[in-house]
Design a protein around this motif. Structure first.
Motif, PDB file in Angstrom:
ATOM      1  N   ILE A 114       0.922  -1.121  -0.063  1.00  0.00           N
ATOM      2  CA  ILE A 114      -0.076  -0.027   0.048  1.00  0.00           C
ATOM      3  C   ILE A 114       0.858   1.340  -0.022  1.00  0.00           C
ATOM      4  CG2 ILE A 114      -1.592   1.192   1.244  1.00  0.00           C
ATOM      5  CD1 ILE A 114      -3.123  -1.027   0.709  1.00  0.00           C
ATOM      6  N   GLU A 116       4.044   3.187  -0.631  1.00  0.00           N
ATOM      7  CA  GLU A 116       5.156   3.309  -1.392  1.00  0.00           C
ATOM      8  C   GLU A 116       6.607   3.302  -0.739  1.00  0.00           C
ATOM      9  OE1 GLU A 116       5.550   7.092  -3.061  1.00  0.00           O
ATOM     10  OE2 GLU A 116       7.611   6.714  -3.735  1.00  0.00           O
ATOM     11  N   LEU A 119       7.177  -0.400   0.342  1.00  0.00           N
ATOM     12  CA  LEU A 119       7.577  -1.064  -0.750  1.00  0.00           C
ATOM     13  C   LEU A 119       9.071  -1.217  -1.172  1.00  0.00           C
ATOM     14  CD1 LEU A 119       5.842  -2.751  -2.796  1.00  0.00           C
ATOM     15  CD2 LEU A 119       6.198  -0.680  -4.260  1.00  0.00           C
ATOM     16  N   LEU A 120       9.421   0.193  -0.992  1.00  0.00           N
ATOM     17  CA  LEU A 120      10.959   0.173  -1.321  1.00  0.00           C
ATOM     18  C   LEU A 120      11.779  -0.328  -0.225  1.00  0.00           C
ATOM     19  CD1 LEU A 120      11.335   4.074  -2.536  1.00  0.00           C
ATOM     20  CD2 LEU A 120      11.499   1.549  -3.806  1.00  0.00           C
ATOM     21  N   LYS A 123      11.866  -4.039  -0.820  1.00  0.00           N
ATOM     22  CA  LYS A 123      12.654  -4.676  -1.873  1.00  0.00           C
ATOM     23  C   LYS A 123      14.061  -4.373  -1.372  1.00  0.00           C
ATOM     24  CE  LYS A 123      10.173  -4.014  -5.925  1.00  0.00           C
ATOM     25  NZ  LYS A 123       9.217  -5.142  -5.510  1.00  0.00           N
ATOM     26  N   LEU A 124      14.333  -3.226  -0.692  1.00  0.00           N
ATOM     27  CA  LEU A 124      15.832  -3.151  -0.336  1.00  0.00           C
ATOM     28  C   LEU A 124      16.228  -4.125   0.637  1.00  0.00           C
ATOM     29  CD1 LEU A 124      15.815   0.833   0.211  1.00  0.00           C
ATOM     30  CD2 LEU A 124      17.071  -0.676  -1.748  1.00  0.00           C
TER      31      LEU A 124
ATOM     32  N   ASN B 168      -1.507   5.419  -5.189  1.00  0.00           N
ATOM     33  CA  ASN B 168      -0.471   4.886  -5.476  1.00  0.00           C
ATOM     34  C   ASN B 168      -0.422   3.866  -6.787  1.00  0.00           C
ATOM     35  OD1 ASN B 168       2.424   4.493  -5.652  1.00  0.00           O
ATOM     36  ND2 ASN B 168       2.449   2.718  -3.848  1.00  0.00           N
ATOM     37  N   VAL B 170       1.962   1.444  -9.210  1.00  0.00           N
ATOM     38  CA  VAL B 170       3.207   0.788  -9.301  1.00  0.00           C
ATOM     39  C   VAL B 170       3.181   0.179 -10.915  1.00  0.00           C
ATOM     40  CG1 VAL B 170       4.837  -1.084  -8.475  1.00  0.00           C
ATOM     41  CG2 VAL B 170       3.532   0.141  -6.969  1.00  0.00           C
ATOM     42  N   PHE B 198      21.380  -3.279  -2.293  1.00  0.00           N
ATOM     43  CA  PHE B 198      20.468  -3.790  -3.113  1.00  0.00           C
ATOM     44  C   PHE B 198      21.065  -3.240  -4.626  1.00  0.00           C
ATOM     45  CE2 PHE B 198      16.531  -4.939  -4.353  1.00  0.00           C
ATOM     46  CZ  PHE B 198      15.830  -4.049  -5.183  1.00  0.00           C
ATOM     47  N   ILE B 202      18.295   3.825  -7.307  1.00  0.00           N
ATOM     48  CA  ILE B 202      17.022   4.384  -6.987  1.00  0.00           C
ATOM     49  C   ILE B 202      17.164   6.062  -7.303  1.00  0.00           C
ATOM     50  CG2 ILE B 202      15.710   4.778  -4.761  1.00  0.00           C
ATOM     51  CD1 ILE B 202      17.292   2.817  -3.367  1.00  0.00           C
ATOM     52  N   THR B 210       7.592  10.770  -7.751  1.00  0.00           N
ATOM     53  CA  THR B 210       7.883   9.478  -7.892  1.00  0.00           C
ATOM     54  C   THR B 210       9.113   8.836  -7.760  1.00  0.00           C
ATOM     55  OG1 THR B 210       8.092   9.666 -10.252  1.00  0.00           O
ATOM     56  CG2 THR B 210       6.087   8.952  -9.761  1.00  0.00           C
ATOM     57  N   THR B 211       9.117   7.592  -7.516  1.00  0.00           N
ATOM     58  CA  THR B 211      10.477   7.082  -7.389  1.00  0.00           C
ATOM     59  C   THR B 211      10.808   5.782  -8.157  1.00  0.00           C
ATOM     60  OG1 THR B 211      10.072   7.338  -4.871  1.00  0.00           O
ATOM     61  CG2 THR B 211      11.815   5.969  -5.368  1.00  0.00           C
ATOM     62  N   LEU B 213      12.942   2.357  -9.662  1.00  0.00           N
ATOM     63  CA  LEU B 213      14.149   1.361  -9.149  1.00  0.00           C
ATOM     64  C   LEU B 213      14.587   0.950 -10.737  1.00  0.00           C
ATOM     65  CD1 LEU B 213      12.433  -0.919  -6.496  1.00  0.00           C
ATOM     66  CD2 LEU B 213      14.147   0.936  -6.117  1.00  0.00           C
ATOM     67  N   THR B 223       7.284   3.881  -8.990  1.00  0.00           N
ATOM     68  CA  THR B 223       6.077   3.945  -7.874  1.00  0.00           C
ATOM     69  C   THR B 223       6.065   5.285  -7.538  1.00  0.00           C
ATOM     70  OG1 THR B 223       7.772   3.825  -6.033  1.00  0.00           O
ATOM     71  CG2 THR B 223       7.138   1.550  -7.091  1.00  0.00           C
ATOM     72  N   GLY B 224       4.684   5.604  -6.957  1.00  0.00           N
ATOM     73  CA  GLY B 224       4.363   6.792  -6.156  1.00  0.00           C
ATOM     74  C   GLY B 224       3.449   7.713  -6.910  1.00  0.00           C
ATOM     75  N   ASN B 258       0.126  -2.623 -10.212  1.00  0.00           N
ATOM     76  CA  ASN B 258      -1.006  -2.444  -8.890  1.00  0.00           C
ATOM     77  C   ASN B 258      -1.324  -0.782  -8.795  1.00  0.00           C
ATOM     78  OD1 ASN B 258      -1.939  -3.073  -6.711  1.00  0.00           O
ATOM     79  ND2 ASN B 258      -0.152  -2.614  -5.332  1.00  0.00           N
ATOM     80  N   VAL B 260      -3.378   1.412  -5.984  1.00  0.00           N
ATOM     81  CA  VAL B 260      -3.987   1.581  -4.483  1.00  0.00           C
ATOM     82  C   VAL B 260      -4.887   2.741  -4.621  1.00  0.00           C
ATOM     83  CG1 VAL B 260      -3.501   1.704  -2.288  1.00  0.00           C
ATOM     84  CG2 VAL B 260      -1.976   0.502  -3.683  1.00  0.00           C
ATOM     85  N   VAL B 312      -9.365   1.224   2.133  1.00  0.00           N
ATOM     86  CA  VAL B 312      -8.354   1.050   1.027  1.00  0.00           C
ATOM     87  C   VAL B 312      -8.572  -0.152   0.180  1.00  0.00           C
ATOM     88  CG1 VAL B 312      -5.826   0.936   0.990  1.00  0.00           C
ATOM     89  CG2 VAL B 312      -6.850   2.050   2.868  1.00  0.00           C
ATOM     90  N   THR B 314      -6.937  -2.160  -3.017  1.00  0.00           N
ATOM     91  CA  THR B 314      -5.447  -2.413  -3.507  1.00  0.00           C
ATOM     92  C   THR B 314      -5.464  -3.900  -4.362  1.00  0.00           C
ATOM     93  OG1 THR B 314      -3.166  -3.120  -3.291  1.00  0.00           O
ATOM     94  CG2 THR B 314      -4.657  -3.954  -1.320  1.00  0.00           C
TER      95      THR B 314
END
Lengths: 338, 339
Positions: A114, A116, A119-120, A123-124, B168, B170, B198, B202, B210-211, B213, B223-224, B258, B260, B312, B314
């Motif tokens: 849900i 953001e 989520l990161l 993943k990290l 959000n 993705v 990782f 990023i 937004t972000t 990867l 995402t975002g 995805n 949300v 919510v 999702t």
């Protein structure tokens, strides 16, 4: 048993009369928890103290046994596998524990997706965390399962009778509440031992143990503590209902506690507030419940509610079945509790 | 009408050819279908679509669009003809085009170009049939098979105008070239790269906020974003940044993974009642999480319902799924309103 319950009745927080002079007490939290499980709006403090004592003894026993199992393995921490191993004989309880672990995994997965940032983070930290409790449980049960019974539990979809009864009781309790009461009830329901993890650890005196439980094992212990409280409340309600003599109904002994509670609340909704204390579970109910279900073990060995659950399940199931066969409340000759 | 029937036959042939694929009608329309079976069925047409684009061009695209939304309001129509399920998907698709409120239309409108982008030469007929159908007035009178709806029939107006807001999104896109992450991290602004922690860069941009990867294989996760167009725009911006650094970046297979959304029904909800009556869909463990987790089967959305009335949603791949899920749950929640 009577002595240990009588001494700490006077003060709210002191527990010097009990086992190891621990200063941590969950009595107030337990009062809220018991309310959320079906007790009156203001459960009695003495009852909460007694329940705390019982749960504490149970958990210390369990921890010691788990520590022995870990030592046999040569491990340095108590892992969830040790706890699962101790519970392997009781299939119903084990199944409930497994379901809880899966729901916990599922909830982490959903809630992570849900936000953001979550989520990161996920993943990290590596995506091995998904379904970790499920994997632990499955791998372990795979390794000890000889007859295939344990693994069959993963596909088992039977309705959990005890859980069903609890849900119905909660639903009946909440039906008559207004929004303010309901908000308070919801807050009580959200209380758990795992929310107060550090206090829980102190309560169990983990720091003085040689072998300590790891994080997932602590989660399971918190869940087992909550389950024990829930079982005690279930049994005490049953005992309380049995104590009321009902005239003229030969089948009254077969009516389950939830049925009677429904009948009672339907007739006395206005008097609910006044009877808050009158309806509360008394310590004598708890003691009677323990006495009733521990007679099979023997007078000298310490009773273990957790090990006794097969018997408890049978009792509840029979009563739950009787509930289904009974006519509805209008035609029932049972007298309301007073 | 004619072209829809040929697409229908192609689609049905494809379904019949796949082993172990249940007929599209039963899992989609049965009220108590196991969660796993539904996932299996819903994803199969899509994987078939992805693997054989040139053979199943039109019908594959059809299935990935059709299976996602089937408004319940259509079940009030005539049900006597035992026509096969997917035919109704095409009809209902056309229905939904004409009836859903405008935010969903915008969503759908932007989705079909995105679907057609990677396979642009294969889908002119798909988008044509989807967009041409609102002009057919007789689609309302088409008979439906006996579908058993899981939830009571709702009309759009029953939700009192509450529309879930997207929070959000993705999405993933393939830049289709190997990337040197160290170079990207050194030269790009707002980029972090910690290979020990990782294996991706990023990167963040401010508009849309937004972000991303970015992986060395060329795949990227964004995402975002708060809408589908914003997600696509942001992904394009990241791709441009990578391109400017000297890599031959392309923009392939942009897909929203995805979505949300959240909204507020503005009344408290009695969750104990809901978990008892909808046991096979919901789980409520207040000591674990204060909200009730409701797994809706059609559409396949997970809803988190809280006592305060906040909801919510999702797990959606399209905006219409979120709207439909909310329309399905709203009358149920009203039934458990805490006065």
């Amino acid at each position: 048993m009577n002595n240990t319950a009588a001494s700490p009745m006077a003060s709210a927080t002191s527990s010097s009369g009990r086992s190891t002079g621990k200063s941590v007490s969950f009595a107030t939290e337990l009062q809220s928890m018991m309310y959320s499980l079906g007790d009156a709006r203001r459960p009695l403090h003495e009852t909460a103290v007694l329940v705390e004592d019982v749960v504490h003894t149970q958990l210390i026993n369990l921890l010691q046994q788990a520590a022995e199992v870990s030592q046999l393995r040569g491990a340095r921490v108590i892992t969830p596998e040790d706890l699962l191993f101790l519970m392997r004989k009781d299939k119903k309880k084990l199944r409930r524990l497994l379901k809880y672990m899966f729901i916990r995994d599922y909830k982490s997965k959903i809630v992570k997706g849900i936000d953001e940032d979550d989520l990161l983070e996920d993943k990290l930290s590596g995506s091995n965390n998904a379904n970790k409790r499920q994997k632990i449980a499955q791998d372990f049960l795979n390794s000890i399962d000889q007859t295939g019974e344990l693994l069959a539990m993963f596909e088992d979809d039977e309705i959990d009778e005890v859980k069903q009864e609890r849900m119905e009781r909660a639903e009946r309790q909440t039906r008559i509440m207004d929004s303010a009461q309901y908000a308070e009830f919801c807050e009580s329901r959200q209380l758990s031992f795992s929310k107060k993890a550090s206090k829980f650890r102190d309560w169990l005196d983990c720091s003085s143990m040689e072998i300590k439980p790891n994080v997932v094992a602590m989660e399971i212990l918190a869940y087992l503590a909550y389950e024990t409280v829930a079982q005690l409340v279930d049994l005490a309600l049953l005992v309380r209902q049995d104590m009321v003599t009902k005239a003229g109904d030969p089948f009254s002994h077969a009516i389950s506690a939830t049925f009677i509670q429904y009948h009672n609340s339907a007739e006395s909704t206005a008097a609910c507030g006044v009877e808050a204390h009158g309806n509360a579970i008394q310590p004598c109910h708890i003691r009677e419940a323990i006495r009733r279900y521990s007679h099979k073990i023997g007078p000298l060995s310490p009773f273990t509610i957790l090990a006794l659950l097969p018997r408890l399940e049978c009792g509840d199931m029979i009563l739950a079945h009787c509930d289904i066969c009974l006519p509805d409340s209008n035609s029932s000759p049972a007298k309301p509790l007073k | 009408m004619e072209e829809e029937e040929t697409y229908l036959e192609l689609y049905l042939n494809q379904c019949a050819a796949q082993d172990g694929l249940a007929p599209p009608r039963s899992p989609l329309f049965s009220p108590v279908v196991p969660y796993d079976m539904y996932i299996l069925n819903a994803s199969n047409p899509e994987t078939a679509f992805n693997s054989n684009p040139e053979v199943k061009e039109t019908c594959g695209g059809f299935s990935s669009v059709d299976l996602s939304f089937l408004p319940d309001e259509l079940t009030q129509e005539d049900k006597n003809q035992p026509v096969i399920g997917s035919k109704h998907e095409t009809e209902e698709n056309s229905e939904s085009q004409s009836r859903l409120p405008s935010p969903s239309d915008i969503g759908l409108g932007s989705n079909s170009p995105s679907l057609s982008n990677p396979h642009s030469q294969q889908h002119p007929s798909d988008t044509d049939s989807v967009q041409a159908s609102p002009e057919k007035p007789d689609s309302n009178s088409l008979p439906l098979a006996s579908i058993t709806p899981m939830t009571p029939v709702t009309s759009v107006s029953e939700c009192c105008g509450i529309v879930p807001q997207l929070q959000n999104i993705v999405s993933t896109v393939n830049l289709a070239c190997k990337l040197d992450l160290k170079k990207i991290a050194l030269h790009a602004k707002n980029a972090e790269y910690n290979p020990k922690r990782f294996a991706a860069v990023i990167m963040r941009i401010r508009e849309p906020r937004t972000t991303a990867l970015i992986f060395s294989s060329g795949k990227m996760v964004c995402t975002g974003a708060r809408s589908e167009e914003q997600s696509r725009l942001a992904a394009r911006k990241y791709a441009r940044v990578v391109q400017k650094l000297g890599f031959p970046a392309r923009f392939l297979d942009f897909k929203i993974q995805n979505m949300v959304g959240s909204c507020d029904v503005k009344f408290p909800i009695r969750l104990e009642g809901l978990v008892l009556t909808h046991q096979q869909f919901s789980s409520y463990e207040p000591e674990l999480f204060p909200g009730l987790i409701y797994r809706m089967v059609k559409p396949r959305i997970v809803l988190l319902i809280f006592v305060s009335g906040k909801v919510v949603l999702t797990g959606a791949k399209e905006r219409s799924e979120i709207c439909e899920a909310f329309e399905n749950i709203y009358p149920i929640l009203k039934g458990f309103k805490k006065a």
